[in-house]
Design an enzyme around this catalytic site. Structure first.
Site, PDB file in Angstrom:
ATOM      1  N   LYS A 140       0.851  -1.191   0.000  1.00 52.78           N
ATOM      2  CA  LYS A 140       0.000   0.000   0.000  1.00 52.78           C
ATOM      3  C   LYS A 140       0.889   1.245   0.000  1.00 52.78           C
ATOM      4  O   LYS A 140       1.922   1.262   0.665  1.00 52.78           O
ATOM      5  CB  LYS A 140      -0.857   0.044   1.271  1.00 52.78           C
ATOM      6  CG  LYS A 140      -2.016  -0.938   1.295  1.00 52.78           C
ATOM      7  CD  LYS A 140      -2.821  -0.765   2.575  1.00 52.78           C
ATOM      8  CE  LYS A 140      -3.868  -1.855   2.732  1.00 52.78           C
ATOM      9  NZ  LYS A 140      -4.941  -1.810   1.728  1.00 52.78           N
TER      10      LYS A 140
ATOM     11  N   ARG B  69      -9.871 -11.909   2.003  1.00 49.41           N
ATOM     12  CA  ARG B  69     -10.701 -12.984   1.440  1.00 49.41           C
ATOM     13  C   ARG B  69      -9.979 -14.334   1.496  1.00 49.41           C
ATOM     14  O   ARG B  69     -10.608 -15.377   1.550  1.00 49.41           O
ATOM     15  CB  ARG B  69     -11.130 -12.603   0.013  1.00 49.41           C
ATOM     16  CG  ARG B  69     -10.008 -12.413  -0.945  1.00 49.41           C
ATOM     17  CD  ARG B  69     -10.416 -11.641  -2.216  1.00 49.41           C
ATOM     18  NE  ARG B  69     -10.586 -10.202  -1.956  1.00 49.41           N
ATOM     19  CZ  ARG B  69     -10.973  -9.330  -2.870  1.00 49.41           C
ATOM     20  NH1 ARG B  69     -11.260  -9.717  -4.101  1.00 49.41           N
ATOM     21  NH2 ARG B  69     -11.098  -8.055  -2.561  1.00 49.41           N
TER      22      ARG B  69
HETATM   23  N1  BES Z   1      -8.009  -4.055   4.480  1.00 48.49           N
HETATM   24  C1  BES Z   1      -8.222  -3.617   3.145  1.00 48.49           C
HETATM   25  C2  BES Z   1      -9.563  -2.891   2.979  1.00 48.49           C
HETATM   26  C3  BES Z   1      -9.691  -1.601   3.736  1.00 48.49           C
HETATM   27  C4  BES Z   1      -9.389  -0.397   3.136  1.00 48.49           C
HETATM   28  C5  BES Z   1     -10.192  -1.598   5.032  1.00 48.49           C
HETATM   29  C6  BES Z   1      -9.531   0.785   3.844  1.00 48.49           C
HETATM   30  C7  BES Z   1     -10.335  -0.414   5.742  1.00 48.49           C
HETATM   31  C8  BES Z   1     -10.001   0.775   5.141  1.00 48.49           C
HETATM   32  C9  BES Z   1      -8.189  -4.818   2.202  1.00 48.49           C
HETATM   33  O1  BES Z   1      -7.354  -5.849   2.561  1.00 48.49           O
HETATM   34  C10 BES Z   1      -7.708  -4.323   0.870  1.00 48.49           C
HETATM   35  O2  BES Z   1      -6.586  -3.909   0.795  1.00 48.49           O
HETATM   36  N2  BES Z   1      -8.571  -4.406  -0.128  1.00 48.49           N
HETATM   37  C11 BES Z   1      -8.231  -3.976  -1.441  1.00 48.49           C
HETATM   38  C12 BES Z   1      -8.708  -5.032  -2.396  1.00 48.49           C
HETATM   39  C13 BES Z   1      -8.226  -4.812  -3.823  1.00 48.49           C
HETATM   40  C14 BES Z   1      -6.735  -5.046  -3.913  1.00 48.49           C
HETATM   41  C15 BES Z   1      -8.984  -5.754  -4.742  1.00 48.49           C
HETATM   42  C16 BES Z   1      -8.958  -2.648  -1.690  1.00 48.49           C
HETATM   43  O3  BES Z   1     -10.093  -2.500  -1.245  1.00 48.49           O
HETATM   44  O4  BES Z   1      -8.346  -1.780  -2.295  1.00 48.49           O
HETATM   45 MN    MN Z   2      -5.366  -5.561   1.953  1.00 48.53          MN
END
Ligand code: BES
Ligand code: MN
Ligand code: ZN
Length: 514
Positions: free
Chosen positions: A288, A362
């Site tokens: 990230k 997931r």
């Molecule tokens: N933990 C994150 C989702 C999240 C984002 C929770 C902001 C709380 C605040 C999750 O693991 C994630 O990174 N999801 C990605 C999925 C994508 C790579 C398909 C997302 O939502 O960007």
């Molecule tokens: Mn994530």
């Protein structure tokens, strides 16, 4: 935690640091709510006028502190806004009472005792006020040495304004009435468990590793008579838990799968709860960027909610079996981390091509869902901070509900509403499934970007056992509150979904559900 007592004393004679009264928006200015009659009398019946002169309107969340007149034992009166005056014959509603009590309790942090003289005509109203006050009084102080106002001397400060209000006394609630007593007991257990989830979420990832989280579950299990079983990284690898192993293998803090079980001898139903417990989500090799990782200690909020809900079910002695599955891992980049393009063999036997290591939730949930399904529960509900897409869709205060059964989705939505949590039903459109097709594996862990929250839900659905009713709560928005506190919601971990899960267990025990 803040202590709760019911009292039949008058607001005039009770010793407290402050008397809390309600004020609502009337047609011609603020109106003093019922419950505050003795206080109004001490102001010669002019409390509404005094409040109006001070600028109070009765708007939701508004807090006005004023010195008490002689005739009141408490030195301060705190008037809290309830919002609009209800229609004739109607009450303020549980959520308005909860929020007002929460705002008042927070405004009294640092004090010893608050006497709440809010409108509590029924046991349900008393429950709402109690819940709001105990949740609003919460503060996370474990890592504070000073009160943060600049003394910086490294000593615990006795006047620390972040110290929660120590005692809440509910006036107007009948202390010897069965329904009121039960309401107070339920509110105490429920708030303690929501606050447990908040503490876990707020604990930084350097201290709350998967191992430390599992240990906390084992300790609580002992205390509350639950069964706890923990699979460590060796057992997970040996057992074929490819999702948990794959996500956790990049971290120095290895993964865990915790099974927490509450059973009741008279239970007719078993509810399985599954929580995403990513103790830190860096994104892994698909790292990230800065600006997206500062709050990622919150990525275990689902597991925290499940843990708290199972303990709450035990404390309340519900006639239902509740099994909690905590899927714990830390998602880190390193030489041993899963790479984009790697294929994992999941616990179910399905293979998954990991195209983005940041879609890790997931993967750990998939293994836990398959494992939970083996026990053939009557229903499975998973809770997860799963997608940024759900935040874009529903904002920061509402969680999304997806399910493989429309009636169950509707029921969970109604239950959340009853519990005082904002949620909204979301679809699982089957045409999105093919966007996760992989040329090398059974499926990929990402698909179309549009509808990303629903794609994630469709991924999870693949791992739920045939014929089992299932719902998925994506709490990415409401799990962690970054703005100013409001109502009974603090900054940081909110304990999102705990109250919904407990209500769901209560409804299941009552035989109202599948
Ligand atoms: N933990 C994150 C989702 C999240 C984002 C929770 C902001 C709380 C605040 C999750 O693991 C994630 O990174 N999801 C990605 C999925 C994508 C790579 C398909 C997302 O939502 O960007
Ligand atoms: Mn994530
Ligand atoms: Zn995540």
């Amino acid at each position: 935690m803040t202590a709760l007592t019911l009292s039949s004393s008058s607001a005039a004679t009770l010793r407290a640091d402050a008397v809390v009264i309600g004020v609502a928006k009337g047609e011609k200015g603020p109106v003093v709510a019922s419950g505050a009659e003795a206080v109004d009398k001490a102001f010669d019946g002019k409390l509404a006028t005094v409040l109006e002169t001070l600028g109070a309107t009765g708007g939701e969340g508004e807090v006005t502190k004023l010195p008490a007149p002689s005739g009141l034992k408490a030195p301060v009166v705190l008037a809290v806004g309830l919002g609009d005056t209800p229609d004739k014959g109607e009450g303020y509603g549980a959520e308005a009472l909860r929020r007002a009590a929460g705002a008042a309790a927070r405004a009294l942090s640092g004090s010893k005792k608050g006497a709440f003289a809010l409108p509590v005509g029924s046991a349900a109203d008393a429950a709402a006020v109690a819940e709001g006050a105990l949740l609003g009084a919460y503060a996370f102080t474990a890592y504070r040495n000073s009160n943060g106002n600049g003394t910086g001397n490294g000593k615990k400060n006795a006047d620390d304004k972040t110290t929660p209000l120590a005692e809440v006394t509910l006036l107007g609630a009948k202390p010897r009435d069965k329904a009121f007593k039960a309401a107070a007991e339920r509110a105490t257990a429920l708030a303690a468990e929501v606050n447990r989830a908040r503490d876990l979420v707020n604990t930084p990832s350097n201290d709350l590793t998967p191992k430390a989280f599992a240990a906390a579950a084992q300790t609580a299990a002992k205390e509350h008579g639950l069964k706890a079983e923990v699979l460590d990284e060796k057992a997970l690898a040996k057992g074929g838990y490819g999702g948990l192993t794959g996500v956790g293998q990049g971290s120095a803090n290895p993964p865990r799968l915790v099974r927490l079980a509450y059973t009741h001898p008279k239970a007719k139903k078993t509810l399985a709860l599954v929580g995403k417990g990513i103790t830190y989500d860096s994104g892994g090799i698909s790292l990230k960027p800065a600006g997206h990782n500062e709050t990622m200690k919150c990525d275990m909020s689902g597991a925290a909610a499940v843990f708290a809900a199972v303990v709450a079910a035990a404390r309340l002695g519900l006639e239902v079996n509740v099994t909690g599955w905590l899927a714990l891992a830390e998602n880190m980049p390193s030489g041993s981390a899963t790479r984009p393009g790697d294929v994992l063999r999941m616990y179910s036997g399905k293979t998954v091509e990991v195209l983005n290591t940041d879609a890790e939730g997931r993967l750990v949930l998939a293994d836990a869902l398959t494992r939970a399904s083996e026990e053939k529960p009557h229903a499975i509900v998973d809770v997860a901070t799963l997608t940024g897409a759900m935040i874009l869709a529903l904002g920061n205060r509402t969680f999304g509900i997806m399910a493989n059964d429309e009636a169950f989705r509707t029921a969970v939505h109604g239950i959340a509403e009853e519990a005082g949590e904002q949620s909204w039903p979301m679809p699982l459109p089957k045409e999105l499934r093919k966007s996760m097709d992989s040329p090398v594996a059974d499926l990929a862990n990402i698909g179309e970007r549009a509808g990303g929250g629903l794609v994630a839900g469709l991924f999870l659905k693949e791992f739920v056992g045939d014929g089992i009713t299932w719902a998925h709560l994506d709490i990415a928005g409401p799990a962690f509150h970054e703005g100013a506190p409001f109502g009974y919601t603090p900054k940081g971990g909110t304990g999102s979904a705990v109250r919904t899960l407990v209500r769901l267990a209560e409804r299941t025990a009552a035989g109202d559900l599948a």
